[in-house]
Design a protein around this motif. Structure first.
Motif, PDB file in Angstrom:
ATOM      1  N   GLU A  40       0.815  -1.218   0.000  1.00 50.67           N
ATOM      2  CA  GLU A  40       0.000   0.000   0.000  1.00 50.67           C
ATOM      3  C   GLU A  40       0.845   1.262   0.000  1.00 50.67           C
ATOM      4  O   GLU A  40       1.912   1.300   0.595  1.00 50.67           O
ATOM      5  CB  GLU A  40      -0.908   0.011   1.232  1.00 50.67           C
ATOM      6  N   GLU A  59      -0.533  -5.565 -11.556  1.00 53.00           N
ATOM      7  CA  GLU A  59      -1.855  -4.963 -11.386  1.00 53.00           C
ATOM      8  C   GLU A  59      -1.805  -3.926 -10.286  1.00 53.00           C
ATOM      9  O   GLU A  59      -1.272  -4.174  -9.206  1.00 53.00           O
ATOM     10  CB  GLU A  59      -2.888  -6.037 -11.025  1.00 53.00           C
ATOM     11  N   ARG A  61      -4.208  -1.217  -7.992  1.00 50.27           N
ATOM     12  CA  ARG A  61      -5.565  -0.864  -7.567  1.00 50.27           C
ATOM     13  C   ARG A  61      -5.519   0.534  -6.972  1.00 50.27           C
ATOM     14  O   ARG A  61      -4.555   0.910  -6.315  1.00 50.27           O
ATOM     15  CB  ARG A  61      -6.079  -1.870  -6.547  1.00 50.27           C
ATOM     16  N   SER A  63      -7.835   2.953  -4.627  1.00 48.39           N
ATOM     17  CA  SER A  63      -9.003   3.255  -3.813  1.00 48.39           C
ATOM     18  C   SER A  63      -9.255   4.747  -3.936  1.00 48.39           C
ATOM     19  O   SER A  63      -8.327   5.556  -3.854  1.00 48.39           O
ATOM     20  CB  SER A  63      -8.762   2.875  -2.355  1.00 48.39           C
ATOM     21  N   THR A  72     -13.045   1.179  -5.515  1.00 45.08           N
ATOM     22  CA  THR A  72     -11.720   0.751  -5.934  1.00 45.08           C
ATOM     23  C   THR A  72     -11.725   0.488  -7.433  1.00 45.08           C
ATOM     24  O   THR A  72     -12.622  -0.170  -7.957  1.00 45.08           O
ATOM     25  CB  THR A  72     -11.283  -0.521  -5.178  1.00 45.08           C
ATOM     26  N   VAL A  73     -10.722   1.026  -8.112  1.00 47.48           N
ATOM     27  CA  VAL A  73     -10.526   0.817  -9.542  1.00 47.48           C
ATOM     28  C   VAL A  73      -9.383  -0.175  -9.707  1.00 47.48           C
ATOM     29  O   VAL A  73      -8.313   0.004  -9.125  1.00 47.48           O
ATOM     30  CB  VAL A  73     -10.181   2.147 -10.247  1.00 47.48           C
ATOM     31  N   ARG A  74      -9.619  -1.238 -10.466  1.00 50.31           N
ATOM     32  CA  ARG A  74      -8.606  -2.269 -10.726  1.00 50.31           C
ATOM     33  C   ARG A  74      -7.978  -1.980 -12.082  1.00 50.31           C
ATOM     34  O   ARG A  74      -8.683  -1.866 -13.082  1.00 50.31           O
ATOM     35  CB  ARG A  74      -9.260  -3.643 -10.706  1.00 50.31           C
ATOM     36  N   ALA A  93      -0.789  -2.302  -4.623  1.00 51.43           N
ATOM     37  CA  ALA A  93      -0.501  -3.405  -5.546  1.00 51.43           C
ATOM     38  C   ALA A  93      -0.192  -4.636  -4.716  1.00 51.43           C
ATOM     39  O   ALA A  93       0.948  -4.830  -4.290  1.00 51.43           O
ATOM     40  CB  ALA A  93       0.668  -3.049  -6.448  1.00 51.43           C
TER      41      ALA A  93
END
Length: 131
Positions: A40, A59, A61, A63, A72-74, A93
């Protein structure tokens, strides 16, 4: 800055620090930064600028705390997303990622307002490649 092509793979291989972006080039008054991220970051907000993310590998993410609530956007590899100015957000991530960011030169990685900065986050305006 250089007047030669820059390999993003080579740029990313030149450092190991997480959450510590390197400036690979500039476009007008914007830094193009690459970073390795895992775990984080922290909740923060950029009051006067949007923040552009491109996921190069892994990937990411994001928030977001928006007027309609938190979401939250992935972002899988190859995805882009722009966090609008004034939006509180926290990148993370879980399994690690490599990202590219566009931000005005001098923009701090922890925004204008933020939670307490954890030890693993580099509060910087970006480092030159090779540092």
């Amino acid at each position: 800055m250089t007047d030669e092509p820059i390999s993003l793979g080579t740029a990313l291989a030149s450092f190991d620090a997480l959450w510590s972006p390197r400036i690979v080039t500039r476009v007008n008054d914007y830094d193009v930064r690459v970073a390795k991220v895992e775990g984080e970051h922290l909740w923060h907000v950029h009051d006067d600028t949007d923040e552009f993310f491109l996921v190069l590998d892994g990937e990411l993410r994001l928030s977001l705390r928006e007027p309609a609530g938190e979401r939250t956007v992935r972002l899988p590899r190859g995805s882009v997303f722009t966090v609008p100015r004034g939006t509180e957000h926290k990148p993370y991530a879980p399994a690690g990622a490599s990202i590219l960011l566009f931000e005005p030169t001098g923009t701090p990685t922890v925004g204008d307002r933020h939670d307490e900065i954890p030890d693993h986050v580099d509060a910087t305006t970006g480092h030159a490649l090779g540092t």
